[in-house]
Structures are given as structure tokens and as C-alpha cells.
Motif scaffolding. Structure first.
Motif, PDB file in Angstrom:
ATOM      1  N   ASP A 201       7.553 -18.082 130.250  1.00  0.00           N
ATOM      2  CA  ASP A 201       7.333 -16.681 130.613  1.00  0.00           C
ATOM      3  C   ASP A 201       6.766 -15.889 129.441  1.00  0.00           C
ATOM      4  OD1 ASP A 201       8.280 -17.166 133.142  1.00  0.00           O
ATOM      5  OD2 ASP A 201      10.304 -16.456 132.730  1.00  0.00           O
ATOM      6  N   LEU A 202       7.290 -16.131 128.244  1.00  0.00           N
ATOM      7  CA  LEU A 202       6.773 -15.442 127.059  1.00  0.00           C
ATOM      8  C   LEU A 202       5.313 -15.794 126.813  1.00  0.00           C
ATOM      9  CD1 LEU A 202       9.769 -15.825 124.572  1.00  0.00           C
ATOM     10  CD2 LEU A 202       8.938 -13.697 125.582  1.00  0.00           C
ATOM     11  N   ALA A 203       4.967 -17.054 127.020  1.00  0.00           N
ATOM     12  CA  ALA A 203       3.590 -17.501 126.782  1.00  0.00           C
ATOM     13  C   ALA A 203       2.623 -16.898 127.792  1.00  0.00           C
ATOM     14  CB  ALA A 203       3.528 -19.022 126.832  1.00  0.00           C
ATOM     15  N   GLN A 204       3.072 -16.746 129.047  1.00  0.00           N
ATOM     16  CA  GLN A 204       2.191 -16.271 130.107  1.00  0.00           C
ATOM     17  C   GLN A 204       2.090 -14.745 130.160  1.00  0.00           C
ATOM     18  OE1 GLN A 204       3.840 -18.137 133.610  1.00  0.00           O
ATOM     19  NE2 GLN A 204       2.789 -20.088 133.228  1.00  0.00           N
ATOM     20  N   ASP A 205       3.172 -14.054 129.809  1.00  0.00           N
ATOM     21  CA  ASP A 205       3.223 -12.605 130.029  1.00  0.00           C
ATOM     22  C   ASP A 205       3.122 -11.770 128.757  1.00  0.00           C
ATOM     23  OD1 ASP A 205       3.610 -13.276 132.690  1.00  0.00           O
ATOM     24  OD2 ASP A 205       5.800 -13.192 132.538  1.00  0.00           O
ATOM     25  N   THR A 206       3.255 -12.396 127.588  1.00  0.00           N
ATOM     26  CA  THR A 206       3.233 -11.633 126.339  1.00  0.00           C
ATOM     27  C   THR A 206       2.364 -12.345 125.297  1.00  0.00           C
ATOM     28  OG1 THR A 206       5.095 -12.732 125.197  1.00  0.00           O
ATOM     29  CG2 THR A 206       5.643 -11.020 126.813  1.00  0.00           C
ATOM     30  N   THR A 207       2.224 -11.738 124.150  1.00  0.00           N
ATOM     31  CA  THR A 207       1.494 -12.367 123.036  1.00  0.00           C
ATOM     32  C   THR A 207       2.441 -12.738 121.893  1.00  0.00           C
ATOM     33  OG1 THR A 207       1.027 -10.188 122.065  1.00  0.00           O
ATOM     34  CG2 THR A 207      -0.632 -11.110 123.577  1.00  0.00           C
ATOM     35  N   VAL A 208       3.742 -12.761 122.188  1.00  0.00           N
ATOM     36  CA  VAL A 208       4.746 -13.039 121.166  1.00  0.00           C
ATOM     37  C   VAL A 208       4.523 -14.403 120.516  1.00  0.00           C
ATOM     38  CG1 VAL A 208       7.221 -13.449 120.789  1.00  0.00           C
ATOM     39  CG2 VAL A 208       6.470 -11.544 122.208  1.00  0.00           C
ATOM     40  N   LEU A 209       4.096 -15.377 121.296  1.00  0.00           N
ATOM     41  CA  LEU A 209       3.961 -16.726 120.792  1.00  0.00           C
ATOM     42  C   LEU A 209       2.553 -17.065 120.294  1.00  0.00           C
ATOM     43  CD1 LEU A 209       5.995 -18.677 123.528  1.00  0.00           C
ATOM     44  CD2 LEU A 209       6.792 -17.777 121.327  1.00  0.00           C
ATOM     45  N   VAL A 210       1.660 -16.086 120.327  1.00  0.00           N
ATOM     46  CA  VAL A 210       0.278 -16.326 119.887  1.00  0.00           C
ATOM     47  C   VAL A 210       0.237 -16.520 118.369  1.00  0.00           C
ATOM     48  CG1 VAL A 210      -2.038 -15.352 119.688  1.00  0.00           C
ATOM     49  CG2 VAL A 210      -0.740 -15.080 121.797  1.00  0.00           C
TER      50      VAL A 210
END
Length: 214
Positions: A201-210
Motif C-alpha cells: 500500500d505504501l509503494a502504490q499510494d505514497t512516495t515514502v519508499l521511493v
């Protein structure tokens, strides 16, 4: 020639690069953007013996400076994953004797040698390498082959899946030419997710893991 410990310190990628000439190992990795890259070993089994023979010769003769006179009085220990085809072992031994002229050859299963290195004769070894994953029981120095479990999913499988994910994100990655680049990205940035759904979910909906990679 083989008694000099410093001279034995050579490390190779099982990788060949071809253009007008053939380049091996780490040198091929560094020049991979200008070469046609070949990986002679797939899932622990040699698939391209012409390329593998060139890699053997480059390692022993060019890097280690081994000549036929040195080899004839020397013994060599080789390793292989369990449950490999007999033909693979036979071809490897044939090259050691007939081309490199070694006096004696021993081929052992990697998992058994791991236990020996720890001073053990009995244990259970889980070996997840680049080409295959094995679960190998060893009892009193004996490996019961009927109990070995092998799965042809390992590090390179994960790398190729990473390439697929990058392609889905719009990055132009080739499964062959960019395999080493993807491996470096995996080694530097990838990790095992404790909570897979949350991470997805973090990867698809946010840029936290970029992360940036150069």
C-alpha cells in the motif's frame, strides 16, 4: 605456484561478455553496457559449456597463472549444488583433467562442506544461493539424496522479478543486459517486508519508499 595464498585470492562472476573479443567475470560486469552478456550457469547447472570452459581457462591460466606442469602435480576441490545432472559433473571433471591437466579432482556438495567448516558431521543446511535453493540433511558426513529438497528459485529469480516490476513502472530494463544493474539495485535497496500488505500500500499510494539510485 599454488602455495602462495595471496595468489589464490581471485573472485569471478559467472558471466561472459562478448563483442570482438570475450571478456570474463568482473571485467565483463564493468563493461556490460558495451557487451553481449552471457550467463553460462543457470539454476546451478552449466547451460553453455563453451562459455564456461572459457571462464575456467581464464580463471586458472590468466588470473592464477597456472600452467599444465603446475596442474599435473596438483589436486583441485570443486563444489556443486545437490541433485545436479550427472552430465554436468562429468563435463566439469573432463575439463579439469583433459584441458587444465589437473592430477586429481574431487567434486563435493556445498552443504556438506559448510558443516565440515564448522567442525560438524550432522546437521540441516538451508542454502539459498544465486541459482537455486536447497534444504540438505547431512548425517555423519553422509548426504541422503532422497531427502534433499531443491527449488529453482533464488537470488537471480528475485532480480528478474525486480526487473519486471521496474518495467511495469516504465523503466527500460533488459532482462539480460541490465541484470547486473538490477542486482546492484537489489543488493543496495531491497529488503524483506515484515508486513507485505502495508508495504504494498505504501509503494502504490505514497512516495515514502521511493529511493534514488545512480
Amino acid at each position: 605456484a599454488l602455495s602462495d595464498e595471496a595468489a589464490l585470492g581471485t573472485l569471478h562472476k559467472t558471466m561472459i561478455g562478448t563483442s570482438s573479443t570475450m571478456v570474463c567475470g568482473l571485467e565483463a560486469r564493468e563493461k556490460r553496457d558495451r557487451l553481449n552478456c552471457i550467463y553460462p550457469v543457470e539454476c546451478g547447472v552449466v547451460r553453455d559449456w563453451d562459455a564456461m570452459s572459457h571462464l575456467f581457462d581464464h580463471t586458472f591460466q590468466t588470473k592464477l597463472g597456472l600452467n599444465s606442469d603446475d596442474a599435473s602435480g596438483s589436486k583441485i576441490l570443486l563444489t556443486e549444488p545437490p541433485l545436479n545432472p550427472t552430465k554436468n559433473r562429468s563435463s566439469m571433471i573432463e575439463h579439469m583433467f583433459e584441458t587444465l591437466n589437473f592430477g586429481a579432482v574431487n567434486v563435493s556438495i556445498q552443504s556438506m562442506l559448510v558443516l565440515y567448516a564448522q567442525g560438524l558431521l550432522t546437521g540441516l543446511v538451508v542454502d539459498a544461493g544465486e541459482g537455486a535453493t536447497h534444504i540438505v540433511p547431512v548425517y555423519e558426513g553422509y548426504v541422503p539424496h532422497h531427502l534433499i529438497k531443491r527449488l529453482d528459485v533464488a537470488g537471480r529469480t528475485i532480480t528478474r522479478y525486480l526487473i519486471k516490476l521496474l518495467q511495469l513502472r516504465g523503466y527500460n530494463f533488459s532482462p539480460t543486459q541490465d541484470l547486473e544493474t538490477a542486482t546492484q539495485i537489489k543488493d543496495k535497496l531491497c529488503y524483506v517486508a515484515y508486513n507485505l500488505e502495508k508495504e504494498r500500500d505504501l509503494a502504490q499510494d505514497t512516495t515514502v519508499l521511493v529511493e534514488k539510485y545512480t
